[in-house]
Design a protein around this motif. Sequence first.
Motif, PDB file in Angstrom:
ATOM      1  N   GLN A   7      47.052  34.225  28.983  1.00 26.01           N
ATOM      2  CA  GLN A   7      45.773  34.828  28.524  1.00 26.01           C
ATOM      3  C   GLN A   7      44.669  34.058  28.723  1.00 26.01           C
ATOM      4  O   GLN A   7      43.419  34.166  28.811  1.00 26.01           O
ATOM      5  N   LEU A   8      44.908  32.887  28.252  1.00 21.68           N
ATOM      6  CA  LEU A   8      44.003  31.843  28.034  1.00 21.68           C
ATOM      7  C   LEU A   8      43.340  31.322  29.218  1.00 21.68           C
ATOM      8  O   LEU A   8      42.019  31.026  29.507  1.00 21.68           O
ATOM      9  N   CYS A   9      44.307  31.233  30.048  1.00 23.77           N
ATOM     10  CA  CYS A   9      43.997  30.269  31.465  1.00 23.77           C
ATOM     11  C   CYS A   9      42.940  30.999  32.440  1.00 23.77           C
ATOM     12  O   CYS A   9      41.806  30.603  32.742  1.00 23.77           O
ATOM     13  N   PRO A  10      43.091  32.293  32.621  1.00 21.43           N
ATOM     14  CA  PRO A  10      42.119  33.161  33.299  1.00 21.43           C
ATOM     15  C   PRO A  10      40.770  33.273  32.757  1.00 21.43           C
ATOM     16  O   PRO A  10      39.951  33.174  33.436  1.00 21.43           O
ATOM     17  N   ARG A  11      40.792  33.417  31.318  1.00 21.51           N
ATOM     18  CA  ARG A  11      39.515  33.372  30.611  1.00 21.51           C
ATOM     19  C   ARG A  11      38.872  31.843  30.912  1.00 21.51           C
ATOM     20  O   ARG A  11      37.585  32.022  31.274  1.00 21.51           O
ATOM     21  N   PHE A  12      39.427  31.165  30.619  1.00 23.08           N
ATOM     22  CA  PHE A  12      38.923  29.544  30.729  1.00 23.08           C
ATOM     23  C   PHE A  12      38.408  29.348  32.279  1.00 23.08           C
ATOM     24  O   PHE A  12      37.391  28.852  32.453  1.00 23.08           O
ATOM     25  N   GLU A  13      39.170  29.953  33.200  1.00 20.81           N
ATOM     26  CA  GLU A  13      38.849  29.728  34.695  1.00 20.81           C
ATOM     27  C   GLU A  13      37.703  30.669  35.079  1.00 20.81           C
ATOM     28  O   GLU A  13      36.796  29.811  35.753  1.00 20.81           O
ATOM     29  N   LYS A  14      37.523  31.754  34.461  1.00 25.05           N
ATOM     30  CA  LYS A  14      36.329  32.438  34.671  1.00 25.05           C
ATOM     31  C   LYS A  14      35.244  31.872  34.285  1.00 25.05           C
ATOM     32  O   LYS A  14      33.949  31.979  34.624  1.00 25.05           O
ATOM     33  N   ALA A  15      35.380  31.426  32.966  1.00 25.52           N
ATOM     34  CA  ALA A  15      34.028  30.720  32.139  1.00 25.52           C
ATOM     35  C   ALA A  15      33.647  29.523  33.056  1.00 25.52           C
ATOM     36  O   ALA A  15      32.244  29.382  33.142  1.00 25.52           O
TER      37      ALA A  15
END
Length: 111
Positions: A7-15
């Motif tokens: 869940q963290l990686c896609p959010r981090f990547e999007k940010a």
Amino acid sequence: MAAELNQLCPRFEKAIELLSKRWTTLIVYRLLDGPRRFMDIEGSLSNLSGKVLSERLKELEEAGIVLRTVYPEKPVRIEYSLTDMGRGLAPLMDDIQGWATRWIKIEQEQS
């Protein structure tokens, strides 16, 4: 923990994708001081074209980072400010500033 990373990686990547676009972090940095008009932002960032500024402001508005406020005056006044989400970037900007001060040298300093 693996579920959290997924869940963290896609959010981090999007940010990172949003904030790494040219001029985006500098626009946010300028807005940390408070609301500004388009011309004020454009004038405070040399070499930034009005077209690119307009695109970035729209992207930041769509992402929920910037609020565009139209004042029904003559002539119409439009101001851009940070939302709570945008102001949440302040500690990150402070950390980057501290890191840059410590580690990044500019040409005049290198001589």
